[in-house]
Design a protein around this motif. Structure first.
Motif, PDB file in Angstrom:
ATOM      1  N   VAL A   3       7.165   7.838  -5.696  1.00  0.00           N
ATOM      2  CA  VAL A   3       6.995   7.897  -3.794  1.00  0.00           C
ATOM      3  C   VAL A   3       6.712   6.128  -3.056  1.00  0.00           C
ATOM      4  O   VAL A   3       5.935   5.973  -3.423  1.00  0.00           O
ATOM      5  CB  VAL A   3       5.965   8.715  -3.365  1.00  0.00           C
ATOM      6  CG1 VAL A   3       5.859   8.995  -1.533  1.00  0.00           C
ATOM      7  CG2 VAL A   3       6.331  10.609  -3.417  1.00  0.00           C
ATOM      8  N   GLU A   4       7.027   5.906  -2.614  1.00  0.00           N
ATOM      9  CA  GLU A   4       7.169   4.848  -1.621  1.00  0.00           C
ATOM     10  C   GLU A   4       6.544   4.547  -0.778  1.00  0.00           C
ATOM     11  O   GLU A   4       6.832   5.204   0.381  1.00  0.00           O
ATOM     12  CB  GLU A   4       8.545   3.798  -2.319  1.00  0.00           C
ATOM     13  CG  GLU A   4       8.206   2.265  -1.211  1.00  0.00           C
ATOM     14  CD  GLU A   4       9.198   1.652  -1.098  1.00  0.00           C
ATOM     15  OE1 GLU A   4       9.427   0.790  -0.542  1.00  0.00           O
ATOM     16  OE2 GLU A   4      10.331   2.155  -1.371  1.00  0.00           O
ATOM     17  N   LYS A   5       5.036   3.865  -0.724  1.00  0.00           N
ATOM     18  CA  LYS A   5       4.417   4.261   0.462  1.00  0.00           C
ATOM     19  C   LYS A   5       4.673   2.911   1.398  1.00  0.00           C
ATOM     20  O   LYS A   5       4.159   2.054   0.958  1.00  0.00           O
ATOM     21  CB  LYS A   5       2.489   3.911   0.358  1.00  0.00           C
ATOM     22  CG  LYS A   5       2.607   5.783  -0.494  1.00  0.00           C
ATOM     23  CD  LYS A   5       0.853   5.264  -0.679  1.00  0.00           C
ATOM     24  CE  LYS A   5       0.467   4.849  -2.032  1.00  0.00           C
ATOM     25  NZ  LYS A   5       0.437   6.011  -2.984  1.00  0.00           N
ATOM     26  N   ASP A   6       5.034   3.045   2.198  1.00  0.00           N
ATOM     27  CA  ASP A   6       6.401   1.779   3.329  1.00  0.00           C
ATOM     28  C   ASP A   6       5.459   1.862   4.234  1.00  0.00           C
ATOM     29  O   ASP A   6       4.787   2.528   5.171  1.00  0.00           O
ATOM     30  CB  ASP A   6       7.356   3.146   3.596  1.00  0.00           C
ATOM     31  CG  ASP A   6       8.961   2.071   4.834  1.00  0.00           C
ATOM     32  OD1 ASP A   6       9.185   1.419   4.058  1.00  0.00           O
ATOM     33  OD2 ASP A   6       7.959   1.829   5.658  1.00  0.00           O
ATOM     34  N   HIS A   7       5.723  -0.060   4.681  1.00  0.00           N
ATOM     35  CA  HIS A   7       4.897  -0.148   5.640  1.00  0.00           C
ATOM     36  C   HIS A   7       6.069  -0.793   7.212  1.00  0.00           C
ATOM     37  O   HIS A   7       5.074  -1.499   7.723  1.00  0.00           O
ATOM     38  CB  HIS A   7       3.806  -0.945   4.929  1.00  0.00           C
ATOM     39  CG  HIS A   7       2.777  -0.165   4.157  1.00  0.00           C
ATOM     40  ND1 HIS A   7       1.391  -0.091   4.936  1.00  0.00           N
ATOM     41  CD2 HIS A   7       2.491  -0.440   2.633  1.00  0.00           C
ATOM     42  CE1 HIS A   7       0.796   0.682   3.750  1.00  0.00           C
ATOM     43  NE2 HIS A   7       0.957   0.475   2.675  1.00  0.00           N
ATOM     44  N   GLY A  26      -0.976   7.167  12.642  1.00  0.00           N
ATOM     45  CA  GLY A  26      -0.478   6.927  11.199  1.00  0.00           C
ATOM     46  C   GLY A  26      -2.037   7.915  10.600  1.00  0.00           C
ATOM     47  O   GLY A  26      -2.711   8.092  10.747  1.00  0.00           O
ATOM     48  N   SER A  27      -1.539   7.795   9.071  1.00  0.00           N
ATOM     49  CA  SER A  27      -2.380   8.079   8.216  1.00  0.00           C
ATOM     50  C   SER A  27      -2.022   8.088   7.185  1.00  0.00           C
ATOM     51  O   SER A  27      -1.412   8.541   6.003  1.00  0.00           O
ATOM     52  CB  SER A  27      -2.933  10.128   8.384  1.00  0.00           C
ATOM     53  OG  SER A  27      -3.978  10.352   7.172  1.00  0.00           O
ATOM     54  N   PRO A  28      -2.802   6.805   6.426  1.00  0.00           N
ATOM     55  CA  PRO A  28      -2.680   6.610   5.044  1.00  0.00           C
ATOM     56  C   PRO A  28      -2.894   7.250   4.230  1.00  0.00           C
ATOM     57  O   PRO A  28      -2.255   7.497   3.293  1.00  0.00           O
ATOM     58  CB  PRO A  28      -3.240   5.213   4.846  1.00  0.00           C
ATOM     59  CG  PRO A  28      -3.651   4.414   6.279  1.00  0.00           C
ATOM     60  CD  PRO A  28      -3.169   5.930   7.248  1.00  0.00           C
ATOM     61  N   VAL A  56       7.169   7.517   2.206  1.00  0.00           N
ATOM     62  CA  VAL A  56       6.528   8.069   2.700  1.00  0.00           C
ATOM     63  C   VAL A  56       5.768   7.033   4.020  1.00  0.00           C
ATOM     64  O   VAL A  56       5.437   5.779   3.808  1.00  0.00           O
ATOM     65  CB  VAL A  56       5.382   8.878   2.977  1.00  0.00           C
ATOM     66  CG1 VAL A  56       5.935  10.732   2.241  1.00  0.00           C
ATOM     67  CG2 VAL A  56       4.462   8.315   1.078  1.00  0.00           C
ATOM     68  N   THR A  57       5.497   6.497   5.347  1.00  0.00           N
ATOM     69  CA  THR A  57       4.675   5.689   6.295  1.00  0.00           C
ATOM     70  C   THR A  57       3.513   6.007   5.772  1.00  0.00           C
ATOM     71  O   THR A  57       2.855   6.652   5.757  1.00  0.00           O
ATOM     72  CB  THR A  57       4.968   6.329   7.656  1.00  0.00           C
ATOM     73  OG1 THR A  57       5.358   7.276   8.033  1.00  0.00           O
ATOM     74  CG2 THR A  57       7.016   6.009   7.780  1.00  0.00           C
ATOM     75  N   ALA A  58       3.180   5.169   5.242  1.00  0.00           N
ATOM     76  CA  ALA A  58       1.848   4.854   5.269  1.00  0.00           C
ATOM     77  C   ALA A  58       1.209   3.751   5.934  1.00  0.00           C
ATOM     78  O   ALA A  58      -0.468   3.480   5.807  1.00  0.00           O
ATOM     79  CB  ALA A  58       1.761   4.496   4.017  1.00  0.00           C
ATOM     80  N   MET A  59       1.267   3.355   6.941  1.00  0.00           N
ATOM     81  CA  MET A  59       0.661   2.643   8.089  1.00  0.00           C
ATOM     82  C   MET A  59      -0.296   3.283   8.758  1.00  0.00           C
ATOM     83  O   MET A  59      -0.613   4.219   9.130  1.00  0.00           O
ATOM     84  CB  MET A  59       1.865   2.072   8.922  1.00  0.00           C
ATOM     85  CG  MET A  59       2.515   2.343  10.276  1.00  0.00           C
ATOM     86  SD  MET A  59       3.679   3.438   9.094  1.00  0.00           S
ATOM     87  CE  MET A  59       4.494   2.197   8.850  1.00  0.00           C
ATOM     88  N   ASP A  60      -1.197   2.481   9.807  1.00  0.00           N
ATOM     89  CA  ASP A  60      -2.501   2.886  10.263  1.00  0.00           C
ATOM     90  C   ASP A  60      -2.194   3.318  12.077  1.00  0.00           C
ATOM     91  O   ASP A  60      -2.294   4.208  12.138  1.00  0.00           O
ATOM     92  CB  ASP A  60      -4.013   1.938  10.800  1.00  0.00           C
ATOM     93  CG  ASP A  60      -4.435   1.526   9.353  1.00  0.00           C
ATOM     94  OD1 ASP A  60      -4.546   3.417   8.321  1.00  0.00           O
ATOM     95  OD2 ASP A  60      -5.169   0.677   9.329  1.00  0.00           O
TER      96      ASP A  60
END
Length: 275
Positions: free
Chosen positions: A114-118, A97-99, A69-73
């Motif tokens: 689930v990998e939090k992707d930046h 985005g929404s961390p 999942v994308t986890a950047m601001d």
């Protein structure tokens, strides 16, 4: 999964009425900058539902080993295509985005890692449709990838774990195409509404019937169906976002089709609203 987690996902997403779910046939990247009946359909879909607190998009264009999942601001706008006009490459969709939402999704999907992707951002499967729906880019958007090592049944079942997000005002969008065979495109009719090879016409009729009848198992088991569906789905990347959307449907909910047209011989723009 800790059952208490279901009751305590981020306070920044308050409880709401249950949001609808969408599957959007996104078609050519040019739909991002063209004015046609399909982008009008995307806008109409947005007008008919409450404004979401956030958007989770499962796009055909993020196909990965494992779930991310994308986890950047501030996710970047990805121009993941070539051979198109500069005007398309110039488009930016600067939605935040929404961390916090990324963390919530990781919790809901546990024990699936689930990998939090930046590094990713918003690919054109996401921004090319969302920019028509919410042109102000003022709604947080994150993406969840599709694990290419897993079966359609796995993805259908995994989607069910995301159901709680619907009660937090989060709009979940699957973005792909039910019929998507670029090798068999009829370029002479790429913009001709209703242009479909015989197998594409049959695939549309069959899948539409299964969708409207609630026969989702045939949708999931597409590889067991006839040759027409093997032509329609030569690879699962554009098809699996539909499976995610269907996995989020409650039995009593309505399901309606829109933008339900064939173009270019081997593409369908058929889109689905649930709820």
């Amino acid at each position: 999964m800790n059952l208490n987690y279901l009751q305590n996902i981020s306070a920044c997403f308050p409880n709401t009425g249950k949001m609808p779910v969408l599957f959007l046939g996104h078609g050519s990247p040019m739909n991002a900058i063209e004015e046609n009946q399909f982008v009008q359909g995307f806008r109409k879909a947005a007008d008919e539902i409450p404004k979401p607190n956030a958007i989770l998009c499962i796009s055909a264009h993020w196909f990965t080993d494992g779930t991310k999942v994308t986890a950047m601001d501030m996710p970047k706008t990805i121009h993941d295509f070539g051979g198109f006009p500069q005007a398309l490459h110039d488009i930016e969709y600067p939605a935040p985005g929404s961390p916090e939402l990324a963390q919530d999704i990781a919790g809901l999907l546990s024990p699936v890692p689930v990998e939090k992707d930046h590094h990713w951002g918003l690919d054109h499967g996401a921004w090319s449709v969302i920019r028509h729906m919410y042109p102000g880019a003022d709604i947080p958007v994150i993406q969840m990838s599709i694990d290419y090592t897993k079966s359609p049944q796995y993805h259908f079942d995994l989607a069910k774990k995301l159901h709680k997000l619907r009660e937090k005002g989060i709009l979940i969008i699957g973005s792909g195409n039910i019929i998507h065979n670029l090798r068999l495109i009829d370029w002479r009719n790429i913009n001709t509404i209703g242009a479909g090879w015989d197998w594409a016409v049959e695939a549309r009729e069959k899948t539409n019937g299964w969708l409207l009848d609630g026969n989702f198992q045939n949708i999931i088991d597409y590889h067991k169906q006839g040759t027409y569906l093997q032509y329609a789905v030569p690879s699962p990347d554009h098809y699996l976002p539909l499976v995610y959307s269907l996995g989020l449907k409650d039995k009593p909910e309505s399901l309606v089709l829109f933008n339900d047209e064939l173009i270019g011989g081997s593409l369908s723009m058929t889109s689905v609203r649930i709820g």
